[in-house]
Design a protein around this motif. Structure first.
Motif, PDB file in Angstrom:
ATOM      1  N   THR A   1     -24.092  12.842 -40.618  1.00  0.00           N
ATOM      2  CA  THR A   1     -25.338  12.382 -40.034  1.00  0.00           C
ATOM      3  C   THR A   1     -24.930  11.715 -38.730  1.00  0.00           C
ATOM      4  N   LYS A   2     -26.074  11.703 -37.803  1.00  0.00           N
ATOM      5  CA  LYS A   2     -25.526  11.418 -36.198  1.00  0.00           C
ATOM      6  C   LYS A   2     -24.729  10.077 -36.215  1.00  0.00           C
ATOM      7  N   GLU A   3     -25.465   8.970 -36.909  1.00  0.00           N
ATOM      8  CA  GLU A   3     -24.686   7.811 -36.570  1.00  0.00           C
ATOM      9  C   GLU A   3     -23.422   7.535 -37.125  1.00  0.00           C
ATOM     10  N   LEU A   4     -23.024   7.952 -38.340  1.00  0.00           N
ATOM     11  CA  LEU A   4     -21.742   8.197 -38.901  1.00  0.00           C
ATOM     12  C   LEU A   4     -20.747   9.333 -38.046  1.00  0.00           C
ATOM     13  N   ALA A   5     -21.479  10.324 -37.743  1.00  0.00           N
ATOM     14  CA  ALA A   5     -20.438  11.289 -36.820  1.00  0.00           C
ATOM     15  C   ALA A   5     -20.149  10.606 -35.424  1.00  0.00           C
ATOM     16  N   ASP A   6     -21.309   9.768 -34.888  1.00  0.00           N
ATOM     17  CA  ASP A   6     -20.653   9.146 -33.447  1.00  0.00           C
ATOM     18  C   ASP A   6     -19.735   8.176 -33.739  1.00  0.00           C
ATOM     19  N   LEU A   7     -19.364   7.623 -34.604  1.00  0.00           N
ATOM     20  CA  LEU A   7     -18.536   6.566 -34.861  1.00  0.00           C
ATOM     21  C   LEU A   7     -17.194   7.315 -35.324  1.00  0.00           C
ATOM     22  N   MET A   8     -17.243   8.287 -36.037  1.00  0.00           N
ATOM     23  CA  MET A   8     -16.081   9.262 -36.606  1.00  0.00           C
ATOM     24  C   MET A   8     -15.497   9.804 -35.122  1.00  0.00           C
TER      25      MET A   8
ATOM     26  N   PHE B   1     -26.476   4.080 -48.144  1.00  0.00           N
ATOM     27  CA  PHE B   1     -25.068   4.020 -48.319  1.00  0.00           C
ATOM     28  C   PHE B   1     -24.261   4.007 -47.039  1.00  0.00           C
ATOM     29  N   ILE B   2     -24.861   5.303 -46.080  1.00  0.00           N
ATOM     30  CA  ILE B   2     -24.281   5.661 -45.076  1.00  0.00           C
ATOM     31  C   ILE B   2     -24.493   4.569 -44.103  1.00  0.00           C
ATOM     32  N   ARG B   3     -25.751   4.237 -43.934  1.00  0.00           N
ATOM     33  CA  ARG B   3     -26.061   3.212 -42.884  1.00  0.00           C
ATOM     34  C   ARG B   3     -25.622   1.565 -43.265  1.00  0.00           C
ATOM     35  N   GLY B   4     -25.886   1.414 -44.569  1.00  0.00           N
ATOM     36  CA  GLY B   4     -25.654   0.006 -44.918  1.00  0.00           C
ATOM     37  C   GLY B   4     -24.209  -0.301 -45.129  1.00  0.00           C
ATOM     38  N   CYS B   5     -23.193   0.514 -45.425  1.00  0.00           N
ATOM     39  CA  CYS B   5     -22.022   0.522 -45.947  1.00  0.00           C
ATOM     40  C   CYS B   5     -21.048   0.967 -44.795  1.00  0.00           C
ATOM     41  N   LEU B   6     -21.365   2.183 -44.428  1.00  0.00           N
ATOM     42  CA  LEU B   6     -20.146   2.804 -43.725  1.00  0.00           C
ATOM     43  C   LEU B   6     -20.392   2.592 -42.233  1.00  0.00           C
ATOM     44  N   VAL B   7     -21.720   2.586 -41.909  1.00  0.00           N
ATOM     45  CA  VAL B   7     -21.906   2.534 -40.361  1.00  0.00           C
ATOM     46  C   VAL B   7     -22.012   0.880 -40.069  1.00  0.00           C
ATOM     47  N   ALA B   8     -22.824   0.207 -40.835  1.00  0.00           N
ATOM     48  CA  ALA B   8     -22.855  -1.268 -40.700  1.00  0.00           C
ATOM     49  C   ALA B   8     -21.378  -1.999 -40.873  1.00  0.00           C
ATOM     50  N   GLY B   9     -20.799  -1.532 -41.936  1.00  0.00           N
ATOM     51  CA  GLY B   9     -19.456  -1.871 -42.104  1.00  0.00           C
ATOM     52  C   GLY B   9     -18.199  -0.984 -41.546  1.00  0.00           C
ATOM     53  N   TRP B  10     -18.682  -0.293 -40.195  1.00  0.00           N
ATOM     54  CA  TRP B  10     -17.480   0.386 -39.803  1.00  0.00           C
ATOM     55  C   TRP B  10     -16.240  -0.514 -39.427  1.00  0.00           C
ATOM     56  N   LYS B  11     -16.260  -1.599 -39.117  1.00  0.00           N
ATOM     57  CA  LYS B  11     -14.882  -2.371 -38.656  1.00  0.00           C
ATOM     58  C   LYS B  11     -14.004  -2.496 -39.864  1.00  0.00           C
ATOM     59  N   ASP B  12     -14.603  -2.351 -41.233  1.00  0.00           N
ATOM     60  CA  ASP B  12     -13.760  -2.487 -42.342  1.00  0.00           C
ATOM     61  C   ASP B  12     -13.450  -1.082 -42.829  1.00  0.00           C
ATOM     62  N   VAL B  13     -14.278  -0.152 -42.570  1.00  0.00           N
ATOM     63  CA  VAL B  13     -14.027   1.043 -43.085  1.00  0.00           C
ATOM     64  C   VAL B  13     -12.921   1.649 -42.032  1.00  0.00           C
ATOM     65  N   TYR B  14     -13.030   1.443 -40.742  1.00  0.00           N
ATOM     66  CA  TYR B  14     -11.847   1.745 -39.735  1.00  0.00           C
ATOM     67  C   TYR B  14     -10.637   1.296 -40.081  1.00  0.00           C
ATOM     68  N   ALA B  15     -10.675  -0.056 -40.665  1.00  0.00           N
ATOM     69  CA  ALA B  15      -9.332  -0.735 -40.791  1.00  0.00           C
ATOM     70  C   ALA B  15      -8.596  -0.045 -42.174  1.00  0.00           C
ATOM     71  N   MET B  16      -9.448   0.239 -42.939  1.00  0.00           N
ATOM     72  CA  MET B  16      -8.989   0.843 -44.273  1.00  0.00           C
ATOM     73  C   MET B  16      -8.567   2.414 -43.684  1.00  0.00           C
ATOM     74  N   VAL B  17      -9.070   3.066 -42.800  1.00  0.00           N
ATOM     75  CA  VAL B  17      -8.545   4.311 -42.453  1.00  0.00           C
ATOM     76  C   VAL B  17      -7.356   4.110 -41.617  1.00  0.00           C
ATOM     77  N   LEU B  18      -7.077   3.231 -40.966  1.00  0.00           N
ATOM     78  CA  LEU B  18      -5.831   2.804 -40.309  1.00  0.00           C
ATOM     79  C   LEU B  18      -4.908   2.410 -41.324  1.00  0.00           C
ATOM     80  N   LYS B  19      -5.064   1.723 -42.328  1.00  0.00           N
ATOM     81  CA  LYS B  19      -4.163   1.591 -43.276  1.00  0.00           C
ATOM     82  C   LYS B  19      -3.841   2.811 -44.167  1.00  0.00           C
ATOM     83  N   LEU B  20      -4.760   3.592 -44.459  1.00  0.00           N
ATOM     84  CA  LEU B  20      -4.261   4.649 -45.036  1.00  0.00           C
ATOM     85  C   LEU B  20      -3.565   5.553 -44.359  1.00  0.00           C
TER      86      LEU B  20
END
Length: 81
Positions: free
Chosen positions: A16-23, A56-75
């Protein structure tokens, strides 16, 4: 993978565009999204992003991107290479 400006999941379906833009902006791969979602137990690490509910994509991944990205960096930091 990005093809013609569209980020595609490992199964070839567009993200989805919202998530893809962040990715794209943060250089996060679909595999990393799968790993984070799987590690948190929301879905299995093999569940295609297209199967994630839009809420889930909008409410968790996009809205919580700061936390998602922090987990990516940790991984990324835990990779053995």
């Amino acid at each position: 993978e990005e093809e013609d400006g569209i980020i595609r999941d490992v199964d070839g379906t567009p993200v989805t565009k919202e998530l893809a833009d962040l990715m794209r902006e943060f250089k996060v791969t679909p595999q990393e999204i799968h790993a984070v979602v799987g590690e948190r137990g929301y879905f299995t690490a093999t569940t295609p992003i297209a199967k994630y509910p839009a809420a889930f994509i909008r409410g968790c991944l996009v809205a919580g991107w700061k936390d998602v990205y922090a987990m990516v960096l940790k991984l990324r930091g835990s990779l053995p290479f």
